[in-house]
Design a protein around this motif. Structure first.
Motif, PDB file in Angstrom:
ATOM      1  N   ALA A  12     -47.856  53.853  41.288  1.00 22.68           N
ATOM      2  CA  ALA A  12     -47.489  54.098  42.792  1.00 22.68           C
ATOM      3  C   ALA A  12     -47.790  53.010  43.882  1.00 22.68           C
ATOM      4  O   ALA A  12     -47.307  52.564  44.600  1.00 22.68           O
ATOM      5  N   ASP A  13     -49.213  52.322  43.430  1.00 28.48           N
ATOM      6  CA  ASP A  13     -49.671  51.156  44.519  1.00 28.48           C
ATOM      7  C   ASP A  13     -48.692  49.962  44.083  1.00 28.48           C
ATOM      8  O   ASP A  13     -48.405  49.191  45.048  1.00 28.48           O
ATOM      9  N   THR A  14     -48.544  49.818  42.891  1.00 30.57           N
ATOM     10  CA  THR A  14     -47.399  48.745  42.907  1.00 30.57           C
ATOM     11  C   THR A  14     -46.270  48.727  43.222  1.00 30.57           C
ATOM     12  O   THR A  14     -45.546  47.848  44.071  1.00 30.57           O
ATOM     13  N   ALA A  15     -45.777  49.918  43.292  1.00 27.82           N
ATOM     14  CA  ALA A  15     -44.369  50.215  44.032  1.00 27.82           C
ATOM     15  C   ALA A  15     -44.739  50.214  45.448  1.00 27.82           C
ATOM     16  O   ALA A  15     -43.748  49.769  46.178  1.00 27.82           O
ATOM     17  N   ARG A  30     -38.036  49.504  36.295  1.00 28.05           N
ATOM     18  CA  ARG A  30     -38.436  48.210  35.625  1.00 28.05           C
ATOM     19  C   ARG A  30     -39.105  47.358  36.540  1.00 28.05           C
ATOM     20  O   ARG A  30     -40.063  46.360  35.851  1.00 28.05           O
ATOM     21  N   ALA A  31     -38.924  47.241  37.519  1.00 32.97           N
ATOM     22  CA  ALA A  31     -39.433  46.195  38.734  1.00 32.97           C
ATOM     23  C   ALA A  31     -40.861  46.573  38.721  1.00 32.97           C
ATOM     24  O   ALA A  31     -41.873  45.804  38.851  1.00 32.97           O
ATOM     25  N   ILE A  32     -41.047  47.928  38.656  1.00 34.14           N
ATOM     26  CA  ILE A  32     -42.814  48.325  38.664  1.00 34.14           C
ATOM     27  C   ILE A  32     -43.218  47.931  37.514  1.00 34.14           C
ATOM     28  O   ILE A  32     -44.683  47.644  37.577  1.00 34.14           O
ATOM     29  N   ASP A  33     -42.544  48.272  36.351  1.00 34.32           N
ATOM     30  CA  ASP A  33     -43.455  47.712  35.040  1.00 34.32           C
ATOM     31  C   ASP A  33     -43.762  46.424  34.955  1.00 34.32           C
ATOM     32  O   ASP A  33     -44.927  46.104  34.657  1.00 34.32           O
ATOM     33  N   LYS A  34     -42.666  45.550  35.488  1.00 36.07           N
ATOM     34  CA  LYS A  34     -43.191  44.092  35.277  1.00 36.07           C
ATOM     35  C   LYS A  34     -44.210  43.796  36.416  1.00 36.07           C
ATOM     36  O   LYS A  34     -45.008  43.067  35.892  1.00 36.07           O
ATOM     37  N   ALA A  35     -44.210  44.311  37.627  1.00 33.49           N
ATOM     38  CA  ALA A  35     -44.755  43.793  38.520  1.00 33.49           C
ATOM     39  C   ALA A  35     -46.627  44.349  38.183  1.00 33.49           C
ATOM     40  O   ALA A  35     -47.563  43.694  38.596  1.00 33.49           O
ATOM     41  N   ALA A  36     -46.645  45.637  37.406  1.00 29.18           N
ATOM     42  CA  ALA A  36     -48.003  46.119  37.344  1.00 29.18           C
ATOM     43  C   ALA A  36     -48.473  45.614  36.049  1.00 29.18           C
ATOM     44  O   ALA A  36     -49.436  45.851  35.337  1.00 29.18           O
ATOM     45  N   GLY A  37     -47.639  44.901  35.148  1.00 30.62           N
ATOM     46  CA  GLY A  37     -48.165  44.465  33.824  1.00 30.62           C
ATOM     47  C   GLY A  37     -48.242  45.264  32.828  1.00 30.62           C
ATOM     48  O   GLY A  37     -48.955  45.308  32.097  1.00 30.62           O
TER      49      GLY A  37
END
Length: 132
Positions: A12-15, A30-37
């Motif tokens: 949620a923080d990454t979003a 997918r964008a959240i997965d990538k940004a959150a690592g």
């Protein structure tokens, strides 16, 4: 291994960061997965639908705002005008210190994302958190 609630908060923080950087339309699982690592599919595993993801984002924002207010609530009452000004300044700082998305929950409850027919229900579910 992180606790499930820690992982939900991370996602949620990454979003929220992605919304602040790119806007809501660019926030995908997918964008959240990538940004959150995190591994591909992690966000989808925790939040199956876009509606569930949006609800988690709104809940996280409310939790963060309530935590800010709770920290201020334990502050002793001011005994002088100068202390009152300090408390007011701290309150304003706490409310405005978050990214631009910090005021998003209120406006998002009046805005219906395309393709999310149950969006008003999500906002109604968050109402108890707002009344704390």
């Amino acid at each position: 291994m992180p606790r499930k609630s820690d992982r939900r908060d991370l996602l949620a923080d990454t979003a929220l960061r992605l919304i602040d950087d790119s806007g809501l339309a660019q926030v995908t699982h997918r964008a959240i997965d990538k940004a959150a690592g995190v591994p591909d599919g992690t966000t989808s595993n925790y939040f199956r639908t876009r509606s569930a993801l949006y609800e988690a984002i709104v809940r996280r924002l409310l939790d963060l705002q309530l935590a800010d207010l709770d920290r201020l609530a334990v502050t002793p009452l001011p005994g002088s005008p100068a202390e009152l000004l300090d408390l007011l300044a701290a309150t304003v700082e706490a409310v405005t210190a978050r990214p631009a998305t910090a005021t998003w929950p209120e406006s998002s409850c009046r805005w219906k994302p395309r393709g999310i027919p149950s969006w008003p229900l999500s906002c109604a579910r968050c109402a108890p958190a707002r009344s704390r």
